[in-house]
Every structure is written in structure tokens, then in C-alpha cells.
Design a protein around this motif. Structure first.
Motif, PDB file in Angstrom:
ATOM      1  N   ARG A 358       1.209  -1.320   0.354  1.00  0.00           N
ATOM      2  CA  ARG A 358      -0.430   0.008  -0.110  1.00  0.00           C
ATOM      3  C   ARG A 358       0.787   1.101   0.045  1.00  0.00           C
ATOM      4  O   ARG A 358       1.877   1.660   0.451  1.00  0.00           O
ATOM      5  CB  ARG A 358      -1.138  -0.347   1.199  1.00  0.00           C
ATOM      6  N   ALA A 359       0.606   2.114  -0.923  1.00  0.00           N
ATOM      7  CA  ALA A 359       1.144   3.193  -0.882  1.00  0.00           C
ATOM      8  C   ALA A 359       0.884   3.949   0.620  1.00  0.00           C
ATOM      9  O   ALA A 359      -0.452   4.350   0.443  1.00  0.00           O
ATOM     10  CB  ALA A 359       0.640   4.338  -1.972  1.00  0.00           C
ATOM     11  N   VAL A 360       2.062   4.608   0.991  1.00  0.00           N
ATOM     12  CA  VAL A 360       1.669   5.316   2.544  1.00  0.00           C
ATOM     13  C   VAL A 360       2.187   7.182   1.919  1.00  0.00           C
ATOM     14  O   VAL A 360       1.786   7.787   3.038  1.00  0.00           O
ATOM     15  CB  VAL A 360       2.063   5.205   3.585  1.00  0.00           C
ATOM     16  N   SER A 361       2.348   7.443   0.888  1.00  0.00           N
ATOM     17  CA  SER A 361       3.431   8.450   0.627  1.00  0.00           C
ATOM     18  C   SER A 361       1.751   9.095  -0.114  1.00  0.00           C
ATOM     19  O   SER A 361       0.615   9.075  -0.372  1.00  0.00           O
ATOM     20  CB  SER A 361       4.556   8.794  -0.622  1.00  0.00           C
ATOM     21  N   GLU A 371       9.633  -5.800 -11.877  1.00  0.00           N
ATOM     22  CA  GLU A 371      10.985  -5.730 -11.664  1.00  0.00           C
ATOM     23  C   GLU A 371      11.575  -6.222 -13.528  1.00  0.00           C
ATOM     24  O   GLU A 371      12.378  -5.499 -13.289  1.00  0.00           O
ATOM     25  CB  GLU A 371      11.656  -7.350 -11.382  1.00  0.00           C
ATOM     26  N   THR A 372      10.226  -5.708 -13.647  1.00  0.00           N
ATOM     27  CA  THR A 372      10.676  -5.804 -15.767  1.00  0.00           C
ATOM     28  C   THR A 372       9.935  -4.570 -15.898  1.00  0.00           C
ATOM     29  O   THR A 372      10.816  -4.271 -16.708  1.00  0.00           O
ATOM     30  CB  THR A 372      10.027  -6.431 -16.811  1.00  0.00           C
ATOM     31  N   PHE A 373      10.408  -3.505 -15.249  1.00  0.00           N
ATOM     32  CA  PHE A 373      10.106  -2.096 -15.197  1.00  0.00           C
ATOM     33  C   PHE A 373       8.540  -1.748 -16.288  1.00  0.00           C
ATOM     34  O   PHE A 373       8.075  -0.421 -16.204  1.00  0.00           O
ATOM     35  CB  PHE A 373      11.005  -1.757 -16.237  1.00  0.00           C
ATOM     36  N   THR A 374       7.950  -2.792 -15.675  1.00  0.00           N
ATOM     37  CA  THR A 374       6.555  -2.752 -16.704  1.00  0.00           C
ATOM     38  C   THR A 374       5.324  -1.741 -15.098  1.00  0.00           C
ATOM     39  O   THR A 374       5.461  -2.374 -14.630  1.00  0.00           O
ATOM     40  CB  THR A 374       5.717  -4.063 -16.962  1.00  0.00           C
ATOM     41  N   PRO A 375       4.713  -0.868 -15.917  1.00  0.00           N
ATOM     42  CA  PRO A 375       3.635  -0.556 -15.242  1.00  0.00           C
ATOM     43  C   PRO A 375       2.933  -0.935 -15.021  1.00  0.00           C
ATOM     44  O   PRO A 375       1.862  -2.451 -16.130  1.00  0.00           O
ATOM     45  CB  PRO A 375       3.716   0.902 -15.945  1.00  0.00           C
ATOM     46  N   VAL A 376       1.992  -2.084 -13.400  1.00  0.00           N
ATOM     47  CA  VAL A 376       1.288  -2.676 -13.367  1.00  0.00           C
ATOM     48  C   VAL A 376       0.097  -2.072 -12.187  1.00  0.00           C
ATOM     49  O   VAL A 376      -1.162  -2.231 -13.022  1.00  0.00           O
ATOM     50  CB  VAL A 376       1.724  -3.783 -11.976  1.00  0.00           C
ATOM     51  N   SER A 377       0.199  -1.256 -12.229  1.00  0.00           N
ATOM     52  CA  SER A 377      -1.369  -0.436 -11.363  1.00  0.00           C
ATOM     53  C   SER A 377      -1.097   0.863 -10.871  1.00  0.00           C
ATOM     54  O   SER A 377       0.422   1.640 -10.941  1.00  0.00           O
ATOM     55  CB  SER A 377      -1.582  -1.252 -10.005  1.00  0.00           C
ATOM     56  N   ASP A 378      -2.306   1.848 -10.964  1.00  0.00           N
ATOM     57  CA  ASP A 378      -1.887   3.110 -10.382  1.00  0.00           C
ATOM     58  C   ASP A 378      -2.749   3.595  -9.776  1.00  0.00           C
ATOM     59  O   ASP A 378      -3.424   4.753  -9.366  1.00  0.00           O
ATOM     60  CB  ASP A 378      -2.456   4.227 -11.847  1.00  0.00           C
ATOM     61  N   SER A 379      -3.482   2.143  -9.012  1.00  0.00           N
ATOM     62  CA  SER A 379      -4.477   2.653  -7.574  1.00  0.00           C
ATOM     63  C   SER A 379      -3.716   2.408  -6.642  1.00  0.00           C
ATOM     64  O   SER A 379      -2.341   2.570  -5.844  1.00  0.00           O
ATOM     65  CB  SER A 379      -4.775   0.760  -7.209  1.00  0.00           C
ATOM     66  N   ARG A 380      -4.550   2.756  -5.501  1.00  0.00           N
ATOM     67  CA  ARG A 380      -2.907   3.424  -4.371  1.00  0.00           C
ATOM     68  C   ARG A 380      -2.532   1.260  -3.610  1.00  0.00           C
ATOM     69  O   ARG A 380      -1.803   1.312  -2.538  1.00  0.00           O
ATOM     70  CB  ARG A 380      -4.080   3.388  -2.908  1.00  0.00           C
ATOM     71  N   THR A 381      -3.231   0.316  -3.527  1.00  0.00           N
ATOM     72  CA  THR A 381      -2.792  -0.636  -3.681  1.00  0.00           C
ATOM     73  C   THR A 381      -2.679  -1.659  -4.398  1.00  0.00           C
ATOM     74  O   THR A 381      -2.730  -1.441  -5.657  1.00  0.00           O
ATOM     75  CB  THR A 381      -3.628  -1.595  -2.337  1.00  0.00           C
ATOM     76  N   VAL A 382      -1.119  -2.588  -4.412  1.00  0.00           N
ATOM     77  CA  VAL A 382      -1.469  -3.527  -5.590  1.00  0.00           C
ATOM     78  C   VAL A 382      -0.462  -5.099  -4.942  1.00  0.00           C
ATOM     79  O   VAL A 382      -0.499  -5.016  -3.205  1.00  0.00           O
ATOM     80  CB  VAL A 382       0.203  -3.397  -6.723  1.00  0.00           C
ATOM     81  N   THR A 383      -1.132  -5.590  -5.639  1.00  0.00           N
ATOM     82  CA  THR A 383      -1.235  -7.363  -4.393  1.00  0.00           C
ATOM     83  C   THR A 383       0.056  -8.025  -5.798  1.00  0.00           C
ATOM     84  O   THR A 383       0.656  -7.386  -6.610  1.00  0.00           O
ATOM     85  CB  THR A 383      -2.126  -8.113  -5.665  1.00  0.00           C
ATOM     86  N   ALA A 384       1.161  -8.527  -5.142  1.00  0.00           N
ATOM     87  CA  ALA A 384       1.788  -9.594  -6.024  1.00  0.00           C
ATOM     88  C   ALA A 384       1.905 -11.213  -4.896  1.00  0.00           C
ATOM     89  O   ALA A 384       1.733 -11.630  -4.685  1.00  0.00           O
ATOM     90  CB  ALA A 384       3.236  -8.820  -5.172  1.00  0.00           C
ATOM     91  N   THR A 385       2.236 -12.149  -6.479  1.00  0.00           N
ATOM     92  CA  THR A 385       2.216 -13.222  -6.589  1.00  0.00           C
ATOM     93  C   THR A 385       3.390 -13.743  -6.612  1.00  0.00           C
ATOM     94  O   THR A 385       3.188 -13.826  -8.187  1.00  0.00           O
ATOM     95  CB  THR A 385       0.764 -13.787  -6.547  1.00  0.00           C
ATOM     96  N   PRO A 386       4.010 -14.524  -6.127  1.00  0.00           N
ATOM     97  CA  PRO A 386       5.742 -14.501  -7.200  1.00  0.00           C
ATOM     98  C   PRO A 386       5.470 -16.401  -7.148  1.00  0.00           C
ATOM     99  O   PRO A 386       4.685 -16.827  -6.413  1.00  0.00           O
ATOM    100  CB  PRO A 386       6.290 -14.725  -5.564  1.00  0.00           C
ATOM    101  N   ARG A 387       5.895 -16.501  -8.378  1.00  0.00           N
ATOM    102  CA  ARG A 387       6.133 -17.496  -9.256  1.00  0.00           C
ATOM    103  C   ARG A 387       7.297 -17.946  -8.659  1.00  0.00           C
ATOM    104  O   ARG A 387       7.153 -19.440  -8.674  1.00  0.00           O
ATOM    105  CB  ARG A 387       5.580 -17.525 -10.528  1.00  0.00           C
ATOM    106  N   SER A 388       8.670 -18.252  -8.691  1.00  0.00           N
ATOM    107  CA  SER A 388       9.656 -18.441  -7.264  1.00  0.00           C
ATOM    108  C   SER A 388       9.830 -17.690  -6.583  1.00  0.00           C
ATOM    109  O   SER A 388      10.020 -16.839  -6.709  1.00  0.00           O
ATOM    110  CB  SER A 388      10.034 -19.181  -8.931  1.00  0.00           C
ATOM    111  N   GLU A 389      10.926 -18.840  -5.839  1.00  0.00           N
ATOM    112  CA  GLU A 389      12.051 -18.331  -4.947  1.00  0.00           C
ATOM    113  C   GLU A 389      13.192 -17.414  -5.690  1.00  0.00           C
ATOM    114  O   GLU A 389      12.650 -17.547  -6.813  1.00  0.00           O
ATOM    115  CB  GLU A 389      12.750 -18.906  -4.710  1.00  0.00           C
TER     116      GLU A 389
END
Length: 419
Positions: A358-361, A371-389
Motif C-alpha cells: 500500500r502506498a502511504v505517500s 521488476e521488468t519496469f512494466t507499469p502494473v497499477s495506478d491504484s493506492r494498493t497493488v498485489t504481488a504473487t511470486p511464482r519462484s524463489e
């Protein structure tokens, strides 16, 4: 137009002057790339219809609906100069160290109730009650506050804005798609299902929890409230309002308001008696951050994620400060060009599990990058689901009128415990 007030995924709000009457107004403009989408366009215009139907000083006023030469619809709205409740609270906490008191909570509850009462009388469920959608109309900008120590000045009023997600129960069933702001949306809003006015009662309870504790509702609410000296009856009321089963919540917003004022009339209010417990000083470490952002990023943010410019991969030497708030949570912060960017979330991730950051700023817009510098959301929150260690890299660009700052965190990803 005299300046940008804020942006979201679908629209931008600008400050302007109505030359016919010489007063300031707010212009809410649907983003260009959404203007030809019939569903989004209809939802935007539907907000104007709802605002026209609701005649209340506690809901932002609609003056006009029109469209530009490029067929971008826009709303001409009342300009509320006091800012939103979240920014107001943070500003007072930082500048004066003021604490939330019983009178402040009663003021918020009264304003929320008046706004929701007007909507519910028209069978409208707001569905997105949150601190950023509550504006402060200041009658006396430089006047005295209530008794020299409150959050609000005499005659300040809360004004509810942004009916873009509102549900009109008078014109349709309560069936709804998932919608609302993370931390404030009722459980029945988080998945497709049926809602009624009690979804807003949940959000009102979440709002008071946030106002008192400085965070969204969680498992330790009662302990923190009682440790800060708030009456047990107040903790009970918030727990009822936040019940997963909506039938266990107060029946309507007026019953909720009566319960709030009754609960706060009992016992000694804690903020006037003793301090809430403070967390231990955070440990800090520093990470390098790729901080330069192409100048077009602000324009891209106003247009939504799809129009955002990718981050410049050059490293200008700026660093992100990582605060370990506790064993499970970090805050990543970086300041550049007079702008601070910061976000909070889990300090470590598990393969396959979904985590929320969650953005607090404070900013005119936020853009999350992977990690690939691709924009994924412009909401205040974003979810992450990693697929590998390994390491999951997350970046938040905060855009303000002063500049752009990018906070970066590299979060370790572990295999599930049973593997």
C-alpha cells in the motif's frame, strides 16, 4: 484550469475558476482513452445523475455536465478547499503532534452519517467511503479550532465525494461486482455478490478505526483501543460495525451514529488520559534505487497505467530507505525533487501466496512497476504473487506537482514451509 488536484485510474480532477461567477470549481475529466468506452463513459455520466439526485450540503455539489471537443465528458463540481481527511490528519499529526480525541471522532461520525443518510434516503450505496473521499469544507480557514487542540476548526464540515462506484438500489438489484478501497470495503464487496446500505456502515466503522489508530482494521484493534484508553463500548461498536455478517452490524447509519455517540459518552477518553503505546524504533537498512523517471511519467499517470512511461533504468545515486516496522512488515521510502514516495507491505514473500502493498505517500498519482519496469497499477494498493524463489522487486512512483520520486524494495521470496 489552474492546477491538477488529483488523478485516478479513470479520471483526473483539476482546479479551475468559473469566470461567470468568479468562484473556484473542480473539473473532473474522464481520461481520453476511456472516453470512447461505452461502459466506462456511462458509469461516469451515471455519477452525475446520482449527484443531481442527492441534494445535501454533505455531498459534493454538481454544477454542470458537459464534454470537450474530443468528446471527453467532464463534471463541474464544488471545489472543497480544505483537502481530504487523510491529508488533513497526516498534516496535523506531523506539524503539531496532535492526538485524536473523542470530540474529533464524534465530528467525523457526524459528518459521515449526514452524508450517508442523504445517499441512503435515495437508496444509493456509496461503496467507496474512505479517507481520501471525505473532503473538508472550511468555513473559517484561519479561525480557532474547537477548544485549542482539536483536528477541526469551528464550523468545519465533512463532504463526501466520488460517487463513481456508487450502487443505485432504487434502479437495480443489490448484485454487484467486486469494488471499493482496500481496507475499507465490506467483505461482500470484495467478491461479486449482493450488497445493501450496511456495506457503508462497515466502511464507516473502518474509517473510524483508521482515524483513531492510523491504520485499516486488523486483529489487534480492541487491544490497541483499550491500551490507548478508549471506552470498551467504543471498541464493541467498531467490532459490530466490522462484522463479516452484515446482519450483525448496526441496522442503518443512524443507529450506527447513535451507538458511536453513546459509546463515546461512557468512561474516560484515552487520548486525554494517556498515550497510545508506541512501536519500538525501527531498524533501518538502505537499498540502491533506480530513481530517474522520464518527464512524461506524470502525463502517463494522469492517463492511467497503460499510458505511463517506463522508468529510466539509469541509477542517479538516490537510495530507498527500508524501515523494518516489525518482523513481518517493511516501509520503503525515497525522496527526490521535493517529493516523497513510500509504501508498506510484507517483508518477505512465499511462493504462490498473494501479498498486498500500500502506498502511504501523498501524491497526485501513484504508479506501481514490477521488476521488468512494466507499469502494473495506478491504484493506492497493488498485489504481488511470486511464482519462484529469489527476490521480488517492486517500485512505486509517486507523482506530485513538485516532481516524481520512486521507492524500490527487493523482497525475498521463500518456498512454502512444507516443501
Amino acid at each position: 484550469m489552474t492546477g491538477l488536484v488529483g488523478t485516478g485510474g479513470f479520471a483526473a480532477v483539476y482546479r479551475a475558476v468559473d469566470e461567470r461567477v468568479g468562484s473556484e470549481v473542480a473539473i473532473k475529466l474522464l481520461a481520453d482513452h476511456h472516453s470512447l468506452d461505452p461502459d466506462i463513459r456511462e458509469r461516469f455520466i451515471h455519477e452525475a445523475r446520482l449527484l443531481r439526485r442527492v441534494n445535501s450540503p454533505h455531498v459534493v455539489r454538481l454544477y454542470d455536465l458537459d464534454e470537450t471537443e474530443r468528446r471527453q465528458p467532464f463534471l463541474v463540481l464544488e471545489y472543497v478547499a480544505g483537502g481530504n481527511l487523510e491529508a488533513h490528519r497526516l498534516r496535523l499529526l506531523r506539524s503539531t503532534g496532535r492526538r485524536v480525541r473523542r470530540e474529533d471522532v464524534v465530528t467525523v461520525a457526524r459528518g459521515v452519517t449526514a452524508a450517508l443518510r442523504a445517499l441512503h434516503a435515495e437508496r444509493i450505496v456509496h461503496r467507496d467511503l474512505s479517507p481520501t473521499n471525505l473532503l473538508i469544507r472550511q468555513r473559517h480557514v484561519d479561525g480557532p479550532d474547537q477548544d485549542g487542540g482539536g483536528f477541526f476548526q469551528i464550523d468545519d464540515e465533512l463532504v463526501l465525494a466520488d460517487l463513481g462506484l456508487s450502487k443505485d438500489l432504487a434502479a437495480s438489484s443489490g448484485l454487484t461486482a467486486a469494488a471499493g478501497t482496500y481496507g475499507f470495503a465490506a467483505p461482500e464487496q470484495r467478491v461479486a455478490g449482493t450488497i445493501d446500505e450496511r456495506a457503508d456502515v462497515y466502511a464507516a466503522s473502518a474509517l473510524l478505526t483508521w482515524f483513531v489508530l492510523g491504520r485499516e482494521p486488523g486483529a489487534d484493534d480492541r487491544a490497541e483501543l483499550e491500551a490507548a484508553g478508549w471506552p470498551s463500548a467504543f471498541a464493541d461498536l467498531l467490532a459490530r460495525g466490522l462484522a463479516t455478517d452484515r446482519t450483525a452490524r448496526p441496522a442503518d447509519i443512524d443507529v450506527w451514529h447513535d451507538d458511536v455517540t453513546s459509546a463515546l459518552a461512557l468512561g474516560e477518553p484515552g487520548p486525554g488520559a494517556r498515550e497510545a503505546p508506541q512501536p519500538s524504533l525501527p531498524r533501518r537498512r538502505r537499498q540502491r534505487a533506480m530513481a530517474a523517471v522520464a518527464g512524461a511519467v506524470a502525463v502517463g499517470a494522469a492517463l492511467g497505467v497503460g499510458g505511463a512511461t517506463l522508468l529510466d533504468r539509469g541509477d542517479d545515486g538516490a537510495t530507498t530507505d527500508i524501515e523494518e516496522l516489525d518482523d513481518d512488515t517493511i516501509r520503503a521510502s525515497m525522496t527526490a525533487d521535493g517529493t516523497e514516495s513510500s509504501f508498506e507491505g510484507p517483508a518477505r514473500l512465499i511462493v504462490g501466496d498473494t501479498a498486498t502493498y500500500r502506498a502511504v505517500s501523498e501524491g497526485a498519482a501513484w504508479i506501481w512497476y514490477d521488476e521488468t519496469f512494466t507499469p502494473v497499477s495506478d491504484s493506492r494498493t497493488v498485489t504481488a504473487t511470486p511464482r519462484s524463489e529469489g527476490v521480488f522487486t517492486l517500485r512505486l512512483a509517486t507523482v506530485t506537482p513538485d516532481g516524481v520520486a520512486v521507492a524500490t524494495a527487493e523482497i525475498p521470496v521463500h518456498a512454502p514451509p512444507d516443501t
